[in-house]
Design a protein around this motif. Structure first.
Motif, PDB file in Angstrom:
ATOM      1  N   VAL A 192       0.811  -1.131  -0.107  1.00  0.00           N
ATOM      2  CA  VAL A 192       0.100   0.059   0.017  1.00  0.00           C
ATOM      3  C   VAL A 192       0.926   1.279  -0.118  1.00  0.00           C
ATOM      4  CG1 VAL A 192      -1.593   1.365   1.330  1.00  0.00           C
ATOM      5  CG2 VAL A 192      -1.931  -1.057   0.865  1.00  0.00           C
ATOM      6  N   PHE A 193       1.828   1.393   0.889  1.00  0.00           N
ATOM      7  CA  PHE A 193       2.973   2.318   0.825  1.00  0.00           C
ATOM      8  C   PHE A 193       3.669   2.566  -0.570  1.00  0.00           C
ATOM      9  CE2 PHE A 193       7.161   4.067   1.219  1.00  0.00           C
ATOM     10  CZ  PHE A 193       6.932   5.331   1.871  1.00  0.00           C
ATOM     11  N   VAL A 222       2.235   1.796  -3.295  1.00  0.00           N
ATOM     12  CA  VAL A 222       1.246   2.289  -4.487  1.00  0.00           C
ATOM     13  C   VAL A 222       1.066   3.603  -4.114  1.00  0.00           C
ATOM     14  CG1 VAL A 222      -1.256   2.020  -5.091  1.00  0.00           C
ATOM     15  CG2 VAL A 222       0.168  -0.034  -4.818  1.00  0.00           C
ATOM     16  N   TRP A 223       0.807   3.956  -2.895  1.00  0.00           N
ATOM     17  CA  TRP A 223       0.513   5.527  -2.493  1.00  0.00           C
ATOM     18  C   TRP A 223       1.661   6.191  -2.972  1.00  0.00           C
ATOM     19  CZ3 TRP A 223       3.089   8.750   0.810  1.00  0.00           C
ATOM     20  CH2 TRP A 223       2.425   9.963   1.336  1.00  0.00           C
ATOM     21  N   TRP A 224       2.916   5.959  -2.855  1.00  0.00           N
ATOM     22  CA  TRP A 224       4.034   6.683  -3.221  1.00  0.00           C
ATOM     23  C   TRP A 224       4.190   7.114  -4.511  1.00  0.00           C
ATOM     24  CZ3 TRP A 224       7.799   9.140  -0.265  1.00  0.00           C
ATOM     25  CH2 TRP A 224       8.853   9.550  -0.831  1.00  0.00           C
ATOM     26  N   THR A 225       3.932   5.941  -5.322  1.00  0.00           N
ATOM     27  CA  THR A 225       3.980   6.231  -6.855  1.00  0.00           C
ATOM     28  C   THR A 225       2.873   7.037  -7.355  1.00  0.00           C
ATOM     29  OG1 THR A 225       2.900   4.029  -7.294  1.00  0.00           O
ATOM     30  CG2 THR A 225       5.171   4.049  -7.351  1.00  0.00           C
ATOM     31  N   MET A 226       1.516   6.743  -6.814  1.00  0.00           N
ATOM     32  CA  MET A 226       0.469   7.724  -7.197  1.00  0.00           C
ATOM     33  C   MET A 226       0.746   9.180  -6.915  1.00  0.00           C
ATOM     34  SD  MET A 226      -2.837   5.663  -5.714  1.00  0.00           S
ATOM     35  CE  MET A 226      -3.938   7.011  -6.076  1.00  0.00           C
ATOM     36  N   PHE A 227       1.375   9.591  -5.917  1.00  0.00           N
ATOM     37  CA  PHE A 227       1.609  10.979  -5.609  1.00  0.00           C
ATOM     38  C   PHE A 227       2.767  11.534  -5.654  1.00  0.00           C
ATOM     39  CE2 PHE A 227      -2.097   9.311  -3.192  1.00  0.00           C
ATOM     40  CZ  PHE A 227      -3.209  10.297  -3.740  1.00  0.00           C
ATOM     41  N   SER A 228       3.717  10.739  -6.492  1.00  0.00           N
ATOM     42  CA  SER A 228       5.072  11.524  -6.703  1.00  0.00           C
ATOM     43  C   SER A 228       5.354  12.042  -8.048  1.00  0.00           C
ATOM     44  CB  SER A 228       6.091  10.404  -6.083  1.00  0.00           C
ATOM     45  OG  SER A 228       5.919   9.224  -7.100  1.00  0.00           O
TER      46      SER A 228
END
Length: 51
Positions: free
Chosen positions: A16-17, A19-25
């Motif tokens: 989850v981390f 995926v979250w990191w790649t979505m908002f970076s």
């Protein structure tokens, strides 16, 4: 058994981390505009016609 569940939970949290990191970076100002505008009258993905 508890160790396996903790390891699975850790793997899920890591997934989850990531995926979250790649979505908002992404880029701060969005995507760059295309260098060449696409042609609207023809499909550029189609192969050329043969005689």
């Amino acid at each position: 058994m508890t160790l396996l569940l903790l390891e699975a939970l850790g793997a899920l949290v890591l997934l989850v981390f990531i995926v979250w990191w790649t979505m908002f970076s992404g880029r701060k100002k969005g995507e760059l505009p295309d260098a060449a505008p696409s042609e609207k009258d023809g499909d550029s993905a189609s192969p050329p016609k043969r005689d």
